[in-house]
Design a protein around this motif. Structure first.
Motif, PDB file in Angstrom:
ATOM      1  N   PHE A   1      28.646 110.980  43.646  1.00  0.00           N
ATOM      2  CA  PHE A   1      29.479 110.194  42.751  1.00  0.00           C
ATOM      3  C   PHE A   1      29.313 108.714  43.094  1.00  0.00           C
ATOM      4  O   PHE A   1      29.161 108.353  44.270  1.00  0.00           O
ATOM      5  CB  PHE A   1      30.951 110.581  42.879  1.00  0.00           C
ATOM      6  CG  PHE A   1      31.251 112.012  42.492  1.00  0.00           C
ATOM      7  CD1 PHE A   1      30.294 112.814  41.892  1.00  0.00           C
ATOM      8  CD2 PHE A   1      32.506 112.560  42.719  1.00  0.00           C
ATOM      9  CE1 PHE A   1      30.567 114.121  41.523  1.00  0.00           C
ATOM     10  CE2 PHE A   1      32.791 113.876  42.362  1.00  0.00           C
ATOM     11  CZ  PHE A   1      31.816 114.652  41.763  1.00  0.00           C
TER      12      PHE A   1
ATOM     13  N   ALA B   1      30.752 104.553  41.839  1.00  0.00           N
ATOM     14  CA  ALA B   1      31.677 103.776  41.006  1.00  0.00           C
ATOM     15  C   ALA B   1      31.610 102.306  41.393  1.00  0.00           C
ATOM     16  O   ALA B   1      31.554 101.966  42.577  1.00  0.00           O
ATOM     17  CB  ALA B   1      33.102 104.291  41.171  1.00  0.00           C
TER      18      ALA B   1
ATOM     19  N   THR C   1      32.209 104.557  36.367  1.00  0.00           N
ATOM     20  CA  THR C   1      32.098 105.667  37.305  1.00  0.00           C
ATOM     21  C   THR C   1      31.072 106.663  36.782  1.00  0.00           C
ATOM     22  O   THR C   1      31.101 107.026  35.598  1.00  0.00           O
ATOM     23  CB  THR C   1      33.443 106.385  37.488  1.00  0.00           C
ATOM     24  OG1 THR C   1      34.393 105.481  38.062  1.00  0.00           O
ATOM     25  CG2 THR C   1      33.302 107.579  38.416  1.00  0.00           C
TER      26      THR C   1
ATOM     27  N   ASP D   1      36.205 103.522  45.979  1.00  0.00           N
ATOM     28  CA  ASP D   1      36.529 103.464  44.562  1.00  0.00           C
ATOM     29  C   ASP D   1      37.070 104.771  43.997  1.00  0.00           C
ATOM     30  O   ASP D   1      37.093 104.992  42.787  1.00  0.00           O
ATOM     31  CB  ASP D   1      35.306 103.020  43.739  1.00  0.00           C
ATOM     32  CG  ASP D   1      34.758 101.687  44.235  1.00  0.00           C
ATOM     33  OD1 ASP D   1      35.569 100.760  44.422  1.00  0.00           O
ATOM     34  OD2 ASP D   1      33.539 101.592  44.457  1.00  0.00           O
ATOM     35  N   PHE D   2      37.492 105.686  44.891  1.00  0.00           N
ATOM     36  CA  PHE D   2      38.231 106.876  44.506  1.00  0.00           C
ATOM     37  C   PHE D   2      39.495 106.926  45.368  1.00  0.00           C
ATOM     38  O   PHE D   2      39.508 106.422  46.482  1.00  0.00           O
ATOM     39  CB  PHE D   2      37.417 108.157  44.728  1.00  0.00           C
ATOM     40  CG  PHE D   2      36.223 108.278  43.829  1.00  0.00           C
ATOM     41  CD1 PHE D   2      36.324 108.900  42.597  1.00  0.00           C
ATOM     42  CD2 PHE D   2      34.996 107.766  44.217  1.00  0.00           C
ATOM     43  CE1 PHE D   2      35.220 109.023  41.767  1.00  0.00           C
ATOM     44  CE2 PHE D   2      33.884 107.883  43.400  1.00  0.00           C
ATOM     45  CZ  PHE D   2      33.991 108.509  42.164  1.00  0.00           C
TER      46      PHE D   2
ATOM     47  N   LEU E   1      40.357 107.605  39.462  1.00  0.00           N
ATOM     48  CA  LEU E   1      39.147 106.806  39.302  1.00  0.00           C
ATOM     49  C   LEU E   1      39.537 105.337  39.219  1.00  0.00           C
ATOM     50  O   LEU E   1      40.078 104.880  38.207  1.00  0.00           O
ATOM     51  CB  LEU E   1      38.387 107.236  38.047  1.00  0.00           C
ATOM     52  CG  LEU E   1      38.085 108.744  37.916  1.00  0.00           C
ATOM     53  CD1 LEU E   1      37.196 109.000  36.708  1.00  0.00           C
ATOM     54  CD2 LEU E   1      37.442 109.278  39.185  1.00  0.00           C
TER      55      LEU E   1
ATOM     56  N   HIS F   1      37.565 102.846  39.063  1.00  0.00           N
ATOM     57  CA  HIS F   1      36.680 102.169  38.109  1.00  0.00           C
ATOM     58  C   HIS F   1      36.477 103.105  36.918  1.00  0.00           C
ATOM     59  O   HIS F   1      35.353 103.525  36.614  1.00  0.00           O
ATOM     60  CB  HIS F   1      35.339 101.826  38.762  1.00  0.00           C
ATOM     61  CG  HIS F   1      35.442 100.746  39.795  1.00  0.00           C
ATOM     62  ND1 HIS F   1      35.290  99.405  39.505  1.00  0.00           N
ATOM     63  CD2 HIS F   1      35.716 100.813  41.121  1.00  0.00           C
ATOM     64  CE1 HIS F   1      35.448  98.687  40.611  1.00  0.00           C
ATOM     65  NE2 HIS F   1      35.710  99.521  41.603  1.00  0.00           N
ATOM     66  N   GLY F   2      37.561 103.428  36.252  1.00  0.00           N
ATOM     67  CA  GLY F   2      37.521 104.422  35.200  1.00  0.00           C
ATOM     68  C   GLY F   2      37.525 103.871  33.791  1.00  0.00           C
ATOM     69  O   GLY F   2      37.871 104.604  32.850  1.00  0.00           O
TER      70      GLY F   2
ATOM     71  N   VAL G   1      33.395 106.251  32.015  1.00  0.00           N
ATOM     72  CA  VAL G   1      33.019 107.348  32.905  1.00  0.00           C
ATOM     73  C   VAL G   1      31.838 108.090  32.296  1.00  0.00           C
ATOM     74  O   VAL G   1      31.891 108.514  31.130  1.00  0.00           O
ATOM     75  CB  VAL G   1      34.197 108.315  33.131  1.00  0.00           C
ATOM     76  CG1 VAL G   1      33.770 109.462  34.044  1.00  0.00           C
ATOM     77  CG2 VAL G   1      35.386 107.573  33.725  1.00  0.00           C
TER      78      VAL G   1
END
Length: 272
Positions: A161, A163, A168, A236-237, A253, A255-256, A259
């Motif tokens: 993952f 972001a 993200t 970033d989570f 998130l 940085h959501g 996505v």
């Protein structure tokens, strides 16, 4: 009537007890020494055999863990380069290898369990490749490698993952069980195949959050504590797992705004 008397002979001022029959006999002494030796050998043998068996079991699990590392690397290449087919061999060593379990990923605009059904934006599932031996489980699920011992679990290899800057990216290695055996048990070598079949669609989907909206990723898994700890330490989570969640890890998130969920599908099978 004459009276017999026992004599003691003085040697250097000390009395000799050669004629005294009050001492412990040689037979009793031999029995005591033999018993002590037998008990010592038995104890050493019992402890030693237990230690050897524990060491052998730990080595078997370690060998399986190394094989799963290779599996993780192979499937990472599938995600990164789009390799159509990959195969990995694993020696069972008495455990059970299966593809029957599933992990579920849900992108939603809520972290409330009672609202997630109405707040779901997208949903994906992936088969899990798991090896079980006693209380130990080693599992590959959707791009992460996890080991469980008893009630606890730890992530050996993290998902890819990423972001940053309001965006993200969530790659999911979606495994679909093909034909053949769903599980194998015992000894011998098993080949795990991941094949790009014509009906296995892979795609990337974009989701945009509404103004002021926060998005969350829900992961339903047999190892939620490992995923929750991953979200806690990942940049970033943020771990947002509800206190009453059972078998679920939830990530906020950070940085959501946008996505991207990239799903790579492969059909997985087990072959002896």
């Amino acid at each position: 009537m004459s009276r017999r008397r026992s004599r003691t002979v003085s040697v250097g001022g000390l009395s000799s007890f050669a004629d005294d029959d009050r001492g412990v006999s040689d037979v009793v002494g031999y029995i005591l020494v033999f018993s002590l030796i037998t008990v010592t050998i038995g104890t050493v043998f019992a402890v030693g055999v237990t230690g050897v068996e524990d060491r052998r079991e730990a080595e078997r699990v370690a060998n399986v863990e190394r094989a799963f590392d290779v599996l993780d690397d192979n499937l990472r290449d599938v995600q990164r380069y789009g390799d159509p087919n990959r195969a990995t061999e694993i020696r069972l060593a008495g455990g059970t290898l299966s593809t029957s379990a599933e992990s579920r990923f849900v992108l939603a605009n809520t972290s409330n369990a009672s609202d997630v059904a109405n707040g779901t934006l997208g949903e994906w599932t992936s088969g899990t490749i798991a090896y079980e031996e006693g209380d130990t489980t080693i599992a590959y699920e959707a791009g992460a490698l996890v080991r469980g011992d008893g009630d606890g679990s730890v992530m050996l290899s993290e998902p890819r993952f990423a972001a940053a800057d309001g965006r993200t990216t969530i790659p999911i290695m979606a495994l679909v069980r093909g034909g053949g055996e769903g599980s194998v048990t015992g000894e011998g070598t098993v080949q795990i195949t991941a094949v790009d079949e014509a009906n296995a669609d892979s795609e990337t989907t974009r989701f945009d959050a509404a103004s002021g909206e926060t998005l969350y990723l829900w992961v339903e898994t047999d190892h939620p504590d490992a995923w929750a700890r991953y979200f806690e330490r990942a940049d970033d989570f943020a771990d947002a797992t509800p206190a009453d969640a059972d078998g679920v890890a939830v990530a906020e998130l950070e940085h959501g705004d946008s996505v991207y969920v990239r799903e790579v599908v492969r059909v997985v099978g087990l072959q002896r």
